[in-house]
Design a protein around this motif. Structure first.
Motif, PDB file in Angstrom:
ATOM      1  N   PRO A  63       0.819  -1.205   0.000  1.00 26.67           N
ATOM      2  CA  PRO A  63       0.000   0.000   0.000  1.00 26.67           C
ATOM      3  C   PRO A  63       0.857   1.262   0.000  1.00 26.67           C
ATOM      4  O   PRO A  63       2.048   1.216   0.289  1.00 26.67           O
ATOM      5  CB  PRO A  63      -0.813  -0.120   1.288  1.00 26.67           C
ATOM      6  CG  PRO A  63       0.063  -0.906   2.203  1.00 26.67           C
ATOM      7  CD  PRO A  63       0.820  -1.866   1.317  1.00 26.67           C
ATOM      8  N   GLU A  65       1.031   5.803   0.571  1.00 23.29           N
ATOM      9  CA  GLU A  65       0.503   7.095   1.004  1.00 23.29           C
ATOM     10  C   GLU A  65       0.744   8.041  -0.164  1.00 23.29           C
ATOM     11  O   GLU A  65       1.738   7.900  -0.876  1.00 23.29           O
ATOM     12  CB  GLU A  65       1.178   7.592   2.276  1.00 23.29           C
ATOM     13  CG  GLU A  65       2.664   7.837   2.140  1.00 23.29           C
ATOM     14  CD  GLU A  65       3.326   8.268   3.442  1.00 23.29           C
ATOM     15  OE1 GLU A  65       2.692   8.186   4.513  1.00 23.29           O
ATOM     16  OE2 GLU A  65       4.488   8.695   3.381  1.00 23.29           O
ATOM     17  N   ASP A 106      -9.259   1.325  -0.896  1.00 29.05           N
ATOM     18  CA  ASP A 106      -8.686   1.489   0.445  1.00 29.05           C
ATOM     19  C   ASP A 106      -7.614   0.467   0.800  1.00 29.05           C
ATOM     20  O   ASP A 106      -6.789   0.715   1.680  1.00 29.05           O
ATOM     21  CB  ASP A 106      -9.787   1.408   1.510  1.00 29.05           C
ATOM     22  CG  ASP A 106     -10.655   2.642   1.542  1.00 29.05           C
ATOM     23  OD1 ASP A 106     -10.237   3.669   0.996  1.00 29.05           O
ATOM     24  OD2 ASP A 106     -11.749   2.574   2.119  1.00 29.05           O
ATOM     25  N   LYS A 110      -3.692   4.174   1.475  1.00 25.87           N
ATOM     26  CA  LYS A 110      -3.980   4.288   2.910  1.00 25.87           C
ATOM     27  C   LYS A 110      -4.188   5.726   3.369  1.00 25.87           C
ATOM     28  O   LYS A 110      -5.043   5.991   4.196  1.00 25.87           O
ATOM     29  CB  LYS A 110      -2.856   3.640   3.729  1.00 25.87           C
ATOM     30  CG  LYS A 110      -2.735   2.137   3.490  1.00 25.87           C
ATOM     31  CD  LYS A 110      -4.023   1.418   3.853  1.00 25.87           C
ATOM     32  CE  LYS A 110      -3.900  -0.079   3.670  1.00 25.87           C
ATOM     33  NZ  LYS A 110      -5.146  -0.784   3.921  1.00 25.87           N
ATOM     34  N   THR A 111      -3.381   6.661   2.876  1.00 29.26           N
ATOM     35  CA  THR A 111      -3.542   8.066   3.274  1.00 29.26           C
ATOM     36  C   THR A 111      -3.298   8.970   2.072  1.00 29.26           C
ATOM     37  O   THR A 111      -2.536   8.623   1.161  1.00 29.26           O
ATOM     38  CB  THR A 111      -2.572   8.482   4.400  1.00 29.26           C
ATOM     39  OG1 THR A 111      -1.231   8.330   3.935  1.00 29.26           O
ATOM     40  CG2 THR A 111      -2.776   7.665   5.649  1.00 29.26           C
ATOM     41  N   VAL A 135       2.144  -1.551   6.683  1.00 34.38           N
ATOM     42  CA  VAL A 135       0.905  -1.528   7.441  1.00 34.38           C
ATOM     43  C   VAL A 135       0.945  -2.663   8.443  1.00 34.38           C
ATOM     44  O   VAL A 135       1.144  -3.835   8.072  1.00 34.38           O
ATOM     45  CB  VAL A 135      -0.327  -1.694   6.514  1.00 34.38           C
ATOM     46  CG1 VAL A 135      -1.593  -1.734   7.311  1.00 34.38           C
ATOM     47  CG2 VAL A 135      -0.361  -0.559   5.505  1.00 34.38           C
TER      48      VAL A 135
END
Length: 137
Positions: A63, A65, A106, A110-111, A135
């Motif tokens: 994942p 950001e 999602d 993640k951000t 994560v």
């Protein structure tokens, strides 16, 4: 091929698309809402074409950001989300289409962080940086 852990994409601030009386298409929600669906689709296709060379052959480890930085052409106030809502949608869809990552849901994103807007009269743009994160489950 090894997967990248960081990727920076430079996106256009506006796009030149021939439609109706205007040739320049601002990439923002206010313009998008007033566009015919064919014009929306043509703008999205042109956007994907404009970032394609930055995405070709790239695979990103997920994942991630995501950090967005807007460089606007004028010193006026800007509602960042009007611009970034469309920019983000078009770019994240392009990453999925060009198989840079599996999807923009999602599980993989993640951000998302919005940095303060800067002024660059000569080179307005949106810079987007993707960084792989760990994560904890």
């Amino acid at each position: 091929m090894s997967k990248l852990r960081e990727l920076k994409i430079v996106c256009p601030y506006a796009i030149m698309v021939k439609q109706g009386g205007s040739n320049k298409n601002a990439l923002n929600l206010n313009v998008y809402k007033g566009q015919h669906y064919i014009s929306q689709n043509n703008t999205k296709k042109k956007f994907k074409f404009m970032v394609r060379d930055q995405l070709k052959g790239i695979e990103l480890e997920t994942p991630v950001e995501i950090t967005y930085q807007i460089f606007k052409p004028r010193k006026n106030r800007l509602d960042k989300m009007n611009l970034l809502s469309i920019q983000s949608k078009y770019l994240l869809d392009a990453l999925s289409e060009y198989e840079v990552w599996p999807d923009d849901n999602d599980e993989y994103v993640k951000t998302e962080t919005l940095l303060p807007t800067l002024h660059d009269k000569d080179n307005p743009r949106v810079e987007v940086v993707f960084k792989t994160i760990k994560v904890d489950l």
